[in-house]
Structures are given as structure tokens and as C-alpha cells.
Design a protein around this motif. Sequence first.
Motif, short mmCIF file in Angstrom:
data_model
loop_
_atom_site.label_atom_id
_atom_site.label_comp_id
_atom_site.label_asym_id
_atom_site.label_seq_id
_atom_site.Cartn_x
_atom_site.Cartn_y
_atom_site.Cartn_z
N GLU A 88 -10.09 -5.20 6.52
CA GLU A 88 -9.01 -6.08 6.95
C GLU A 88 -7.65 -5.43 6.69
N PHE A 89 -6.85 -5.37 7.76
CA PHE A 89 -5.50 -4.82 7.66
C PHE A 89 -4.49 -5.90 7.98
N VAL A 90 -3.30 -5.76 7.39
CA VAL A 90 -2.26 -6.76 7.54
C VAL A 90 -0.95 -6.07 7.90
N LEU A 91 -0.21 -6.66 8.85
CA LEU A 91 1.17 -6.22 9.07
C LEU A 91 1.96 -6.55 7.82
N ARG A 92 2.64 -5.57 7.28
CA ARG A 92 3.23 -5.77 5.95
C ARG A 92 4.38 -6.79 5.99
N PRO A 93 4.42 -7.68 5.00
CA PRO A 93 5.52 -8.63 4.87
C PRO A 93 6.65 -8.08 4.00
N ALA A 94 6.41 -6.94 3.36
CA ALA A 94 7.38 -6.32 2.46
C ALA A 94 7.04 -4.85 2.32
N ILE A 95 8.02 -4.07 1.91
CA ILE A 95 7.85 -2.62 1.79
C ILE A 95 7.56 -2.21 0.35
N CYS A 96 7.88 -3.09 -0.60
CA CYS A 96 7.77 -2.71 -2.02
C CYS A 96 6.36 -2.25 -2.44
N PRO A 97 5.27 -2.84 -1.95
CA PRO A 97 3.96 -2.33 -2.39
C PRO A 97 3.74 -0.86 -2.02
N HIS A 98 4.22 -0.46 -0.83
CA HIS A 98 4.07 0.93 -0.43
C HIS A 98 4.85 1.85 -1.36
N HIS A 99 6.05 1.44 -1.74
CA HIS A 99 6.85 2.27 -2.63
C HIS A 99 6.25 2.35 -4.03
N ALA A 100 5.61 1.27 -4.46
CA ALA A 100 4.92 1.31 -5.75
C ALA A 100 3.80 2.35 -5.72
N LEU A 101 3.09 2.44 -4.59
CA LEU A 101 2.02 3.42 -4.47
C LEU A 101 2.58 4.84 -4.40
N ILE A 102 3.74 5.00 -3.77
CA ILE A 102 4.37 6.32 -3.73
C ILE A 102 4.74 6.75 -5.15
N TYR A 103 5.27 5.84 -5.94
CA TYR A 103 5.56 6.16 -7.34
C TYR A 103 4.28 6.54 -8.08
N ARG A 104 3.21 5.79 -7.84
CA ARG A 104 1.95 5.97 -8.57
C ARG A 104 1.19 7.22 -8.14
N SER A 105 1.63 7.86 -7.06
CA SER A 105 0.86 8.95 -6.48
C SER A 105 0.81 10.20 -7.35
N ARG A 106 1.71 10.27 -8.35
CA ARG A 106 1.68 11.41 -9.26
C ARG A 106 2.17 10.99 -10.64
#
Length: 407
Positions: A88-106
Motif C-alpha cells: 500500500e502506497f500513499v500520496l504524502r500529506p507531509a514531507i517531514c517523514p522523508h527528511h527524517a529518513l534522509i537524516y537516518r540514512s547514515r
Amino acid sequence: MNDHRRLGRELGVFDTDPLIGSGLPYWAPAGAAVRKAIEDYVHELERRGGYLHVNSPVLGKRELYERSGHWAHYAEDMFPPMEVGGEEFVLRPAICPHHALIYRSRQRSHRDLPLRVAEIGGMYRSELSGVLGGLTRVRAIQLNDGHVFCAPEQAAAEVSAALDLIEAAHDRLGIKAARYRLSLRGEGAKFVDDPGMWARSESVLREVLKERGREYDEEAGEGAFYGPKIDIQIADPAGRESTLSTVQVDYFMPGRFDLRYVGGGQPDSSGGPGSGGQRDARPVMVHRSVVGGIERLVAHLIEVHGGAFPAWMAPVQAVVLPLSDAELPAARDLLRRCLEAGLRAELAAADRGSLGARIRAHRLVPYQLVVGPREVASGRAAVRLRDGSQAGEVPIEQLAARSRPFG
């Protein structure tokens, strides 16, 4: 009164079509030019403020928004999931979760902080048809978003720095804030139930507002589901108020995504943090939007400026006006020079009416370049400003420099 819904269509900024759908306006050529100018300005302002720019997808797995808390606290404003390949995929309602994952990537060190990340990206809200209108309430939003990952002791300084950017942008755009609002938690399941977390966030925001000498109103129930925020409110010509720019202090999402950084201290004999700092610490996440959603921003700017945008963001910055067909070759050469210098320019030839009629048709263009026999001989143009004053013969490079947001 300037109503952006009427004026924006007349100026060729945006329009809608029932085959695309309600709340999904498209940008016409003039609007695309305004939008690009604003995005370039904000991008450079953020770069100068120490931000790194990223781009992230407009889709995410449902699991991502369950992790971020949006599914539990914000699902009624989200589009329903789409099943693709059993997921299941969702059109994002906010950008912050993606940026949290970018921070967590390293792995991150205290030396990396504050880490400032920004993008202008699409997000989607499942707004009811009855509240949609023009560019102010839409279902597809291009959001100027950014997140600062910092140590707790850096949070207040980063909130203040975000307000510096917001106030600089508002000044350059010609925006006057109606008021500052401290938006707080309300009652009910919409808000994360952690009073201590809310109190810490509110303390930081109050401290910054006090230090900056900003008067503000407090309103319960207007905070994000995960924390309070400073909202900079704007008002349209009819006095209707809306939120444009925001700053939020978030202790919730870093925990949900288990965000960490390596501190500067040494562990003590028990394996815990040493006196010099934490070996493994949790960052604070400062959410901030300098100019908010581009759609709402442009709607406000149309109404504030009545379509007479500042030169740096005007859809057409210069129009070349030959007196007659005899000056047409020289006018075309001048147009070429304007374009090469970086100006958004166009030609209004004599076959489109008298000089006066053409000037009136381009009354919102900042620079009107009149080419007559004398200008053909000199290789220049007489510059007429949109207020009717004459600026004389100005080199094209100088006009181009005047038409840049940073000069």
C-alpha cells in the motif's frame, strides 16, 4: 478589491479544468514564471542560510505514515492508499517523514549538527470539495519545507534563525504579517498525548518569541499533532486570515524514527554518558517553512501587488516596443540581448496597435523599452517604467541586475 481567483486567471497565472479536478489548479505560463522566480529566490536564501537541498518522492508506503504518526492522527486529511504489487502506497500529506529518513540514512555526529535540509516538494491533502477555491485551498501543494536536526541546546537558536529567514523573505516579497500566533495543543485524539513533550516544545518557542520582542496570540487546537508551532498569519484584502510561514519544535518524530547522533562526551564507568556529553543522543527536529505553500503564497502576492509584481518576480520583466515596422530589426536584436542577459522579455510589434495601446496592454511590465529612430542609431532603448516615469537609456545588463532578487 483584488481577488486572486479572478485576477490570477486574467493575468494568465493559473486556471482549472474539470477534467483535472477540483482543487487541482494548473500553472499557466505567467504563473510558471512567477513560481520559478520565487522558488529560485527561496532556494538561494536557504543556501545562504546553510541549508542542503534534497528531493524526495511524493509517494510513500503506508507503513511510513504509520511510523510518523500521520496515519493515527491525520488520516482523515490523507488520500486513501493505492495497492501496488501487494503493498500500500500513499500520496504524502507531509514531507517531514522523508527528511527524517534522509537524516537516518547514515551515522551522524554532534559535529554534523545542526543539519539543515530543505526542498520544495509536492504534498497532497484530501480536502472536501466545499472548501476548495482558487490557489488558497487546494489538494496538491508545492510546499517550501525544511527541517533542522540539532542538539537540544541548539533548538532555540535554530528557531530564531528560521524566523530570520522568514522575515527576510517576507520583506523581499512585500508581505506584511497580520500577526504571530503560538499554536498549541487541543483536546482529543488528534494530538499526541505527552504533556511533558508539549511543554518542552512550547518553552523553546516562547523563549525565542520573547527574545525577539514579538507580540503573539496563543490559540489552543491549532498546533500540529506532534507539537506546537509559531504561525505567521497573513490576511487578504477582505480581512480573511490564513497561515503562511511556520516554525515547529518536534521531540516526537525523532523518537518515532529512532534518530540519533554520536555525542562528544566519553562514557562513564557504568557505560552511561560522560560528563562531557552524550555518546548516543537524540536530536531535536525543527520544522520550518519560509514561505509556506507556493499556491497560497502566489494567491496572496497577486492580491497584495494587484498583478504588478516586483521586477524580480514579474512574469515578463521587459517588453520591447518598436515605434514602427522600420525599427523591428533593431527591436528583435534588443529582445535577443535582453533574453541573453537573463531577462524575461517579449516583443510587442507595431502591428499590435499604437504605441499607447501597447503600453497600456503591458502596463504591469516593470520595464517598457521603446525603440524609435534615435534608439536605432544609438543601439540603446528608452526605458519607460510602469508608473509612467522615464528612466532614460539604461544598459540591458543594468536592467538585468535590477531584476534579480539579490541585486
